[in-house]
Design a protein around this motif. Structure first.
Motif, PDB file in Angstrom:
ATOM      1  N   LEU A 276     -21.277  44.831  35.903  1.00 27.42           N
ATOM      2  CA  LEU A 276     -21.896  45.875  36.720  1.00 27.42           C
ATOM      3  C   LEU A 276     -21.105  47.157  36.554  1.00 27.42           C
ATOM      4  O   LEU A 276     -19.869  47.148  36.620  1.00 27.42           O
ATOM      5  N   PHE A 277     -21.817  48.285  36.352  1.00 23.59           N
ATOM      6  CA  PHE A 277     -21.154  49.573  36.154  1.00 23.59           C
ATOM      7  C   PHE A 277     -21.923  50.629  36.927  1.00 23.59           C
ATOM      8  O   PHE A 277     -23.141  50.767  36.788  1.00 23.59           O
ATOM      9  N   GLN A 278     -21.191  51.383  37.758  1.00 25.56           N
ATOM     10  CA  GLN A 278     -21.813  52.466  38.525  1.00 25.56           C
ATOM     11  C   GLN A 278     -21.445  53.805  37.885  1.00 25.56           C
ATOM     12  O   GLN A 278     -20.285  54.196  37.878  1.00 25.56           O
ATOM     13  N   ILE A 279     -22.440  54.480  37.344  1.00 22.05           N
ATOM     14  CA  ILE A 279     -22.237  55.813  36.759  1.00 22.05           C
ATOM     15  C   ILE A 279     -22.271  56.801  37.916  1.00 22.05           C
ATOM     16  O   ILE A 279     -23.333  57.152  38.429  1.00 22.05           O
ATOM     17  N   CYS A 280     -21.083  57.250  38.332  1.00 23.13           N
ATOM     18  CA  CYS A 280     -20.966  57.973  39.592  1.00 23.13           C
ATOM     19  C   CYS A 280     -20.371  59.364  39.376  1.00 23.13           C
ATOM     20  O   CYS A 280     -19.248  59.487  38.856  1.00 23.13           O
ATOM     21  N   ASP A 281     -21.121  60.389  39.751  1.00 22.07           N
ATOM     22  CA  ASP A 281     -20.666  61.783  39.634  1.00 22.07           C
ATOM     23  C   ASP A 281     -20.256  62.121  38.208  1.00 22.07           C
ATOM     24  O   ASP A 281     -19.284  62.857  37.987  1.00 22.07           O
ATOM     25  N   TYR A 282     -20.980  61.595  37.241  1.00 19.80           N
ATOM     26  CA  TYR A 282     -20.700  61.839  35.824  1.00 19.80           C
ATOM     27  C   TYR A 282     -21.603  62.980  35.375  1.00 19.80           C
ATOM     28  O   TYR A 282     -22.785  62.785  35.093  1.00 19.80           O
ATOM     29  N   ALA A 283     -21.050  64.190  35.348  1.00 23.63           N
ATOM     30  CA  ALA A 283     -21.848  65.406  35.153  1.00 23.63           C
ATOM     31  C   ALA A 283     -22.729  65.394  33.909  1.00 23.63           C
ATOM     32  O   ALA A 283     -23.882  65.860  33.959  1.00 23.63           O
ATOM     33  N   PRO A 284     -22.258  64.907  32.749  1.00 25.33           N
ATOM     34  CA  PRO A 284     -23.111  64.954  31.547  1.00 25.33           C
ATOM     35  C   PRO A 284     -24.424  64.187  31.686  1.00 25.33           C
ATOM     36  O   PRO A 284     -25.370  64.450  30.939  1.00 25.33           O
ATOM     37  N   LEU A 285     -24.508  63.278  32.645  1.00 24.38           N
ATOM     38  CA  LEU A 285     -25.712  62.460  32.794  1.00 24.38           C
ATOM     39  C   LEU A 285     -26.942  63.314  33.063  1.00 24.38           C
ATOM     40  O   LEU A 285     -28.025  63.052  32.528  1.00 24.38           O
ATOM     41  N   GLU A 286     -26.783  64.359  33.883  1.00 25.22           N
ATOM     42  CA  GLU A 286     -27.932  65.179  34.265  1.00 25.22           C
ATOM     43  C   GLU A 286     -28.518  65.952  33.091  1.00 25.22           C
ATOM     44  O   GLU A 286     -29.696  66.321  33.105  1.00 25.22           O
ATOM     45  N   ALA A 287     -27.693  66.205  32.081  1.00 30.06           N
ATOM     46  CA  ALA A 287     -28.167  66.969  30.923  1.00 30.06           C
ATOM     47  C   ALA A 287     -28.706  66.077  29.812  1.00 30.06           C
ATOM     48  O   ALA A 287     -29.205  66.586  28.809  1.00 30.06           O
ATOM     49  N   MET A 288     -28.635  64.774  29.987  1.00 34.21           N
ATOM     50  CA  MET A 288     -29.076  63.866  28.931  1.00 34.21           C
ATOM     51  C   MET A 288     -30.594  63.838  28.827  1.00 34.21           C
ATOM     52  O   MET A 288     -31.309  63.900  29.827  1.00 34.21           O
ATOM     53  N   SER A 289     -31.062  63.733  27.601  1.00 36.38           N
ATOM     54  CA  SER A 289     -32.496  63.583  27.362  1.00 36.38           C
ATOM     55  C   SER A 289     -32.920  62.159  27.711  1.00 36.38           C
ATOM     56  O   SER A 289     -32.087  61.264  27.898  1.00 36.38           O
ATOM     57  N   GLU A 290     -34.229  61.957  27.779  1.00 33.34           N
ATOM     58  CA  GLU A 290     -34.729  60.610  28.056  1.00 33.34           C
ATOM     59  C   GLU A 290     -34.263  59.632  26.978  1.00 33.34           C
ATOM     60  O   GLU A 290     -33.908  58.487  27.278  1.00 33.34           O
ATOM     61  N   ALA A 291     -34.242  60.081  25.730  1.00 35.67           N
ATOM     62  CA  ALA A 291     -33.792  59.211  24.637  1.00 35.67           C
ATOM     63  C   ALA A 291     -32.324  58.832  24.808  1.00 35.67           C
ATOM     64  O   ALA A 291     -31.940  57.675  24.577  1.00 35.67           O
ATOM     65  N   GLU A 292     -31.502  59.793  25.226  1.00 32.76           N
ATOM     66  CA  GLU A 292     -30.078  59.499  25.436  1.00 32.76           C
ATOM     67  C   GLU A 292     -29.879  58.530  26.592  1.00 32.76           C
ATOM     68  O   GLU A 292     -29.024  57.635  26.528  1.00 32.76           O
ATOM     69  N   LEU A 293     -30.659  58.710  27.649  1.00 32.47           N
ATOM     70  CA  LEU A 293     -30.578  57.782  28.777  1.00 32.47           C
ATOM     71  C   LEU A 293     -31.020  56.379  28.366  1.00 32.47           C
ATOM     72  O   LEU A 293     -30.416  55.381  28.775  1.00 32.47           O
ATOM     73  N   LYS A 294     -32.052  56.308  27.548  1.00 35.13           N
ATOM     74  CA  LYS A 294     -32.499  54.998  27.068  1.00 35.13           C
ATOM     75  C   LYS A 294     -31.437  54.341  26.196  1.00 35.13           C
ATOM     76  O   LYS A 294     -31.301  53.110  26.189  1.00 35.13           O
ATOM     77  N   ASP A 295     -30.681  55.148  25.464  1.00 34.10           N
ATOM     78  CA  ASP A 295     -29.584  54.604  24.661  1.00 34.10           C
ATOM     79  C   ASP A 295     -28.500  54.003  25.564  1.00 34.10           C
ATOM     80  O   ASP A 295     -27.920  52.957  25.239  1.00 34.10           O
ATOM     81  N   ILE A 296     -28.206  54.679  26.685  1.00 36.38           N
ATOM     82  CA  ILE A 296     -27.250  54.134  27.646  1.00 36.38           C
ATOM     83  C   ILE A 296     -27.763  52.804  28.185  1.00 36.38           C
ATOM     84  O   ILE A 296     -27.024  51.807  28.260  1.00 36.38           O
ATOM     85  N   ARG A 297     -29.027  52.777  28.536  1.00 34.46           N
ATOM     86  CA  ARG A 297     -29.631  51.527  29.041  1.00 34.46           C
ATOM     87  C   ARG A 297     -29.563  50.434  27.978  1.00 34.46           C
ATOM     88  O   ARG A 297     -29.254  49.268  28.283  1.00 34.46           O
ATOM     89  N   ALA A 298     -29.821  50.792  26.732  1.00 32.66           N
ATOM     90  CA  ALA A 298     -29.787  49.796  25.660  1.00 32.66           C
ATOM     91  C   ALA A 298     -28.386  49.229  25.472  1.00 32.66           C
ATOM     92  O   ALA A 298     -28.218  48.019  25.258  1.00 32.66           O
ATOM     93  N   THR A 299     -27.377  50.098  25.548  1.00 31.64           N
ATOM     94  CA  THR A 299     -25.998  49.619  25.436  1.00 31.64           C
ATOM     95  C   THR A 299     -25.676  48.669  26.576  1.00 31.64           C
ATOM     96  O   THR A 299     -25.104  47.588  26.365  1.00 31.64           O
ATOM     97  N   ALA A 300     -26.030  49.067  27.789  1.00 30.89           N
ATOM     98  CA  ALA A 300     -25.772  48.211  28.948  1.00 30.89           C
ATOM     99  C   ALA A 300     -26.493  46.873  28.806  1.00 30.89           C
ATOM    100  O   ALA A 300     -25.907  45.805  29.046  1.00 30.89           O
ATOM    101  N   ASP A 301     -27.754  46.912  28.398  1.00 31.17           N
ATOM    102  CA  ASP A 301     -28.523  45.676  28.227  1.00 31.17           C
ATOM    103  C   ASP A 301     -27.884  44.764  27.185  1.00 31.17           C
ATOM    104  O   ASP A 301     -27.798  43.548  27.369  1.00 31.17           O
ATOM    105  N   SER A 302     -27.441  45.350  26.101  1.00 34.36           N
ATOM    106  CA  SER A 302     -26.861  44.547  25.021  1.00 34.36           C
ATOM    107  C   SER A 302     -25.560  43.884  25.451  1.00 34.36           C
ATOM    108  O   SER A 302     -25.177  42.835  24.911  1.00 34.36           O
TER     109      SER A 302
END
Length: 281
Positions: free
Chosen positions: A55-81
């Protein structure tokens, strides 16, 4: 608080048991520009998996708000893997901000959003906060995402609880962090007692006072878990994370050390000590 089901798109389900997780705050210095080679969020997830944490909580991580949908999906894919479930943390309750993070939560599959009331330019009254939450919570409920408001020094705990009680939704509760409230001269035990029925998430970090040089005052800062003033056993007895399926998220208040190397070494050491401590309970 009553238990509630999650949307089918979320990986983590209420009722699945309490998890021990790491926050991006457990990698605070290593994710920052203060070090010569900051790690990426993907690398933080990999290190989380290496520590046997799911379990990982991405908390107050400023770059997250500027990420594109594709970049966010990449984060999800890494977490899923890696078999890691995600939670989110931000600050502020402006309706458009909460809806932005609801969209991010949907992409990441995060069933919980931790937030705080105040941000520069917006310090809502209790009445305004109640109106905002009543406006946005139907959308959060439809998506299976809960909001957990963190206890902290800028807003009295009684005021946060006033808002939560007035809204009266199982999708709005507390992120407990008694370390924060000491700066407002609120007793950690009194805060724990007050918020206990409403806790949805727990931030776990220890804290201590140390005398400043010359004995002119004190520094209030972090401590390795189990070595400071946090009465973890009392807190766990009151909040009952295992019985109530409340996730416990490891954070640190680690001051910068004499060197980058020592800071990173100490940060990793505190994380391992926190995990060892929580796993022993």
């Amino acid at each position: 608080m009553s238990t509630i089901g999650q949307g089918s798109g979320n990986r983590s389900r209420i009722g699945s048991g309490s998890r021990i997780g790491l926050s991006s705050y457990a990698f605070f210095w290593q994710l920052s520009e203060k070090v010569s080679e900051p790690i990426s969020l993907h690398e933080a997830l990999e290190r989380t998996a290496d520590l046997g944490v799911d379990l990982f909580q991405i908390c107050d991580y400023a770059p997250l708000e500027a990420m594109s949908e594709a970049e966010l999906k990449d984060i999800r894919a890494t977490a899923d893997s890696l078999g890691i479930a995600l939670e989110l943390g931000t600050k502020g309750i402006r309706p458009e901000h909460l809806r932005k993070f609801l969209r991010i939560a949907g992409i990441l599959g995060a069933p919980l959003l931790r937030t705080m009331f105040n941000v520069p330019g917006h310090t809502p009254t209790p009445e305004e906060a109640v109106a905002i939450f009543k406006d946005v919570l139907p959308e959060f409920e439809a998506a299976g995402v809960r909001i957990a408001v963190e206890t902290y020094e800028q807003v009295p705990t009684a005021r946060i609880l006033e808002v939560i009680r007035s809204v009266g939704s199982p999708y709005l509760g507390i992120c407990s962090d008694p370390a924060n409230t000491v700066a407002a001269l609120e007793s950690p035990r009194e805060v724990i007692d007050a918020v206990a029925p409403y806790v949805l998430n727990m931030h776990i970090k220890d804290f201590a006072f140390s005398r400043k040089e010359g004995w002119v005052g004190f520094t209030y800062s972090g401590a390795p878990l189990g070595e400071g003033l946090l009465d973890y056993d009392y807190m766990a007895g009151k909040l009952q994370p295992k019985e109530r399926n409340i996730n416990q998220i490891v954070e640190h208040w680690l001051p910068w050390q004499d060197s980058e190397e020592e800071t990173i070494r100490r940060e990793n050491q505190w994380t391992q000590q926190s995990l060892d401590f929580l796993r022993s309970k």
